[in-house]
Design an enzyme around this catalytic site. Structure first.
Site, PDB file in Angstrom:
ATOM      1  N   ALA A 206     -40.320  20.696  -1.772  1.00 55.23           N
ATOM      2  CA  ALA A 206     -40.834  22.068  -1.760  1.00 55.23           C
ATOM      3  C   ALA A 206     -39.856  23.037  -1.106  1.00 55.23           C
ATOM      4  CB  ALA A 206     -42.170  22.101  -1.022  1.00 55.23           C
TER       5      ALA A 206
ATOM      6  N   THR B 295     -25.583  23.340  -1.377  1.00 57.44           N
ATOM      7  CA  THR B 295     -24.363  24.117  -1.585  1.00 57.44           C
ATOM      8  C   THR B 295     -23.216  23.272  -2.132  1.00 57.44           C
ATOM      9  OG1 THR B 295     -23.620  23.731   0.688  1.00 57.44           O
ATOM     10  CG2 THR B 295     -24.997  25.671   0.302  1.00 57.44           C
ATOM     11  N   LYS B 296     -23.388  21.934  -2.112  1.00 52.35           N
ATOM     12  CA  LYS B 296     -22.355  21.026  -2.624  1.00 52.35           C
ATOM     13  C   LYS B 296     -23.025  19.929  -3.441  1.00 52.35           C
ATOM     14  CE  LYS B 296     -19.102  21.693   1.209  1.00 52.35           C
ATOM     15  NZ  LYS B 296     -18.316  21.031   2.289  1.00 52.35           N
TER      16      LYS B 296
ATOM     17  N   HIS C 120     -23.060  36.739  -7.778  1.00 48.90           N
ATOM     18  CA  HIS C 120     -22.463  38.075  -7.870  1.00 48.90           C
ATOM     19  C   HIS C 120     -21.180  38.098  -7.049  1.00 48.90           C
ATOM     20  CE1 HIS C 120     -26.121  39.611  -9.741  1.00 48.90           C
ATOM     21  NE2 HIS C 120     -26.788  38.900  -8.838  1.00 48.90           N
TER      22      HIS C 120
ATOM     23  N   ARG D  18     -28.854   9.405   4.200  1.00 49.15           N
ATOM     24  CA  ARG D  18     -28.791   7.967   4.012  1.00 49.15           C
ATOM     25  C   ARG D  18     -28.929   7.634   2.533  1.00 49.15           C
ATOM     26  NH1 ARG D  18     -33.666   5.297   3.150  1.00 49.15           N
ATOM     27  NH2 ARG D  18     -35.592   6.387   3.721  1.00 49.15           N
TER      28      ARG D  18
ATOM     29  N   ALA E 143     -37.463  18.954   1.541  1.00 47.28           N
ATOM     30  CA  ALA E 143     -38.089  20.274   1.490  1.00 47.28           C
ATOM     31  C   ALA E 143     -37.280  21.293   2.295  1.00 47.28           C
ATOM     32  CB  ALA E 143     -39.513  20.190   2.024  1.00 47.28           C
TER      33      ALA E 143
ATOM     34  N   ASN F 199     -44.154  21.834  -9.964  1.00 46.39           N
ATOM     35  CA  ASN F 199     -45.306  22.343  -9.230  1.00 46.39           C
ATOM     36  C   ASN F 199     -45.296  23.875  -9.236  1.00 46.39           C
ATOM     37  OD1 ASN F 199     -47.561  22.441  -7.455  1.00 46.39           O
ATOM     38  ND2 ASN F 199     -46.876  20.564  -6.445  1.00 46.39           N
TER      39      ASN F 199
END
Length: 209
Positions: free
Chosen positions: A142, A165-166, A114, A183, A160, A84
């Site tokens: 989104a 991070t994992k 960085h 779930r 959304a 999108n």
């Protein structure tokens, strides 16, 4: 080890080296042509994507604007993928996306990071890159952000606004910041498509997978 090997190995390197920039600008210019093409000039847009992307399967549809550090040159798309408006792929190294995965508006998939040490982020900031892998038939909601080095399993939904991070496994719904599995996808989802709205299987178009 040359600069390209460093870029794709996870090692720290200088992304501002002239050799890299000259090649990067070629793909950025092609992406600019894609983003400014007539929305209904499907033949031109498809041709440009085939020139830019590392791989792109049949039936992919990318709604402009699409943003990418290397124009998409390090992006590997399977077939039937949809992006999108405003999807960003920070493709300083490789991004792999399986068949039929969908991206909502303003999703960010980042491979670049960085160093934390301030001295390495000064006037000429250094960088490292780690690939991202997204499975087949995923739905990335989104505004989600997927960080470097992440793997997301097949059929998984990322809510959304989530910050991933994992790694996230197959066949789950995961949401939040940081993104967590809430779930598994199961029997309930065979009956309901949204809250209390039941799926009318007699009215559903032919299943395509």
């Amino acid at each position: 080890m040359n600069i390209y090997e460093k870029m794709h190995s996870g090692k720290i390197y200088d992304p501002g080296e002239q050799e890299l920039l000259e090649e990067q600008f070629v793909y950025m210019n092609l992406l600019h042509q894609f983003n400014t093409a007539n929305p209904t000039d499907f033949e031109k847009k498809e041709s440009l994507l085939k020139q830019i992307f590392a791989e792109i399967g049949e039936g992919c549809f990318i709604t402009a604007p699409f943003y990418a550090n290397w124009g998409g040159h390090h992006v590997h798309f399977g077939k039937g993928i949809y992006c999108n408006y405003g999807v960003t792929m920070v493709d300083d190294t490789h991004i792999y996306v399986g068949d039929y995965t969908q991206f909502g508006p303003n999703v960010v998939v980042a491979t670049a990071g960085h160093p934390i040490l301030p001295e390495l982020r000064g006037k000429n900031p250094l960088q490292y890159n780690v690939p991202v892998v997204i499975g087949k038939n995923c739905w990335i909601g989104a505004g989600a952000i997927i960080l470097p080095g992440i793997t997301i399993g097949d059929n998984t939904v990322i809510g959304a606004g989530s910050v991933v991070t994992k790694d996230i496994p197959d066949n789950v719904i995961a949401v939040g910041n940081p993104c967590r599995v809430v779930r598994s996808i199961g029997v309930h989802d065979h009956d309901y498509y949204y809250k209390d709205r039941r799926i009318d299987w007699d009215d559903v178009p032919e299943f395509r997978l």
